[in-house]
Design an enzyme around this catalytic site. Structure first.
Site, PDB file in Angstrom:
ATOM      1  N   ARG A 101       5.220  -3.683   2.876  1.00 13.00           N
ATOM      2  CA  ARG A 101       5.085  -5.080   2.600  1.00 13.00           C
ATOM      3  C   ARG A 101       5.790  -5.203   1.074  1.00 13.00           C
ATOM      4  O   ARG A 101       5.776  -6.396   0.715  1.00 13.00           O
ATOM      5  CB  ARG A 101       3.915  -5.790   2.700  1.00 13.00           C
ATOM      6  CG  ARG A 101       3.543  -5.582   4.279  1.00 13.00           C
ATOM      7  CD  ARG A 101       2.100  -6.351   4.688  1.00 13.00           C
ATOM      8  NE  ARG A 101       0.914  -5.080   3.831  1.00 13.00           N
ATOM      9  CZ  ARG A 101      -0.166  -5.268   3.821  1.00 13.00           C
ATOM     10  NH1 ARG A 101      -0.810  -6.453   4.552  1.00 13.00           N
ATOM     11  NH2 ARG A 101      -0.825  -4.448   3.137  1.00 13.00           N
TER      12      ARG A 101
ATOM     13  N   CYS B  27      -4.653  -3.940  -0.848  1.00 10.60           N
ATOM     14  CA  CYS B  27      -3.783  -2.293  -0.829  1.00 10.60           C
ATOM     15  C   CYS B  27      -4.908  -1.335  -0.103  1.00 10.60           C
ATOM     16  O   CYS B  27      -6.088  -1.422  -0.456  1.00 10.60           O
ATOM     17  CB  CYS B  27      -3.638  -1.844  -2.113  1.00 10.60           C
ATOM     18  SG  CYS B  27      -3.124  -0.275  -2.158  1.00 10.60           S
TER      19      CYS B  27
ATOM     20  N   CYS C 120       3.083   0.502  -4.875  1.00  9.58           N
ATOM     21  CA  CYS C 120       2.564   1.106  -3.573  1.00  9.58           C
ATOM     22  C   CYS C 120       3.512   1.453  -2.639  1.00  9.58           C
ATOM     23  O   CYS C 120       4.620   0.706  -2.280  1.00  9.58           O
ATOM     24  CB  CYS C 120       1.706   0.277  -3.147  1.00  9.58           C
ATOM     25  SG  CYS C 120       0.443   1.011  -1.866  1.00  9.58           S
TER      26      CYS C 120
ATOM     27  N   HIS D 195      -0.638  -4.248  -5.395  1.00 12.43           N
ATOM     28  CA  HIS D 195      -0.823  -5.529  -4.512  1.00 12.43           C
ATOM     29  C   HIS D 195      -2.013  -5.809  -3.996  1.00 12.43           C
ATOM     30  O   HIS D 195      -2.960  -4.919  -3.818  1.00 12.43           O
ATOM     31  CB  HIS D 195       0.271  -5.236  -3.387  1.00 12.43           C
ATOM     32  CG  HIS D 195       0.066  -4.217  -2.352  1.00 12.43           C
ATOM     33  ND1 HIS D 195      -0.558  -4.552  -1.195  1.00 12.43           N
ATOM     34  CD2 HIS D 195      -0.097  -2.760  -2.572  1.00 12.43           C
ATOM     35  CE1 HIS D 195      -0.473  -3.225  -0.780  1.00 12.43           C
ATOM     36  NE2 HIS D 195      -0.634  -2.210  -1.343  1.00 12.43           N
TER      37      HIS D 195
ATOM     38  N   ASP E  27       3.357   0.791   0.285  1.00 14.33           N
ATOM     39  CA  ASP E  27       3.127  -0.295   1.454  1.00 14.33           C
ATOM     40  C   ASP E  27       4.426  -0.890   1.893  1.00 14.33           C
ATOM     41  O   ASP E  27       4.952  -1.162   0.733  1.00 14.33           O
ATOM     42  CB  ASP E  27       2.099  -1.308   0.836  1.00 14.33           C
ATOM     43  CG  ASP E  27       1.531  -2.200   1.954  1.00 14.33           C
ATOM     44  OD1 ASP E  27       2.416  -2.991   2.623  1.00 14.33           O
ATOM     45  OD2 ASP E  27       0.309  -2.168   2.227  1.00 14.33           O
TER      46      ASP E  27
END
Ligand code: CO
Length: 208
Positions: A47, A102, A43, A99, A45
């Site tokens: 993080r 999400c 992803c 994750h 993202d």
């Protein structure tokens, strides 16, 4: 120069200097070729940075990221990365890593509108619908976590069903596709127990 940008460039200089200090000639050697063993599909993202969470250095993982780690045979971007990674770089493993937490998966589950990305998330909306009976038994937070896992498994299935992967297995090239999910709350990766190394594995796992 903008302060944030200046700070970012300074961090880069410091990082490059420390890498070179720990391992003189690192960048020069890497400039000659890349031979990563892994392709990471994850992803976007912030993080979930592939290299940092696996402790891998530059040159050790080839990476494709998009919102909610979706794999579509019609996505020329993702498919180009996959084809290049397996036919030219010859990676040994592909990791599809979702994750928990999400936002893309959550939006698909809640059916909330997030703009242009709505269209992108339609395979996950469909996945939610297919698993609605199971997911509705769970508390909303657990359902969201389970959908993150189901999404990874579905993207592994999607990837393994593409011609580009099928052709590699037909040629006898060794390639395993793994499903992982990462915990943004503890920094740990969980193997979902899904590893596909041949078309017959897909059938065994009920993913064909
Ligand atoms: Co995400």
């Amino acid at each position: 120069m903008n302060e944030e940008i200046a700070a970012l460039l300074q961090k880069n200089k410091d990082w490059a200097a420390s890498v070179e200090e720990n391992d003189p000639g690192f960048f020069q050697r890497l400039a000659e070729q890349q031979k990563p063993r892994f392709l990471w599909i994850g992803c976007s993202d912030s993080r979930v940075p592939a290299n940092q969470i696996t402790g891998l250095m530059p040159g050790e993982v080839f990476v494709h990221r998009n919102v909610a780690n979706v794999v579509l045979q019609t996505d020329i971007n993702c498919m180009s990365v996959v084809e290049f990674a397996i036919t030219r770089i010859k990676v040994r493993h592909i990791i599809v890593c979702g994750h928990y937490g999400c936002a893309g998966v959550k939006a698909a589950m809640d059916n909330t509108t997030v703009g242009i990305v709505d269209t992108w998330l339609s395979p996950i909306r469909a996945l939610y619908q297919r698993n609605k009976a199971e997911l509705e038994q769970l508390a909303p937070e657990d359902a969201a976590r389970r959908l993150c896992e189901l999404n990874v498994i579905d993207q592994v299935r999607s990837l393994c069903s593409t011609n580009v992967i099928g052709d590699v297995w037909d040629r006898g090239q060794e390639l395993d596709v793994h499903g992982f999910v990462y915990g943004v709350e503890d920094g740990l990766i969980k193997h979902l127990g899904v590893t596909v190394g041949s078309a017959s594995d897909l059938a065994v796992l009920g993913l064909a």
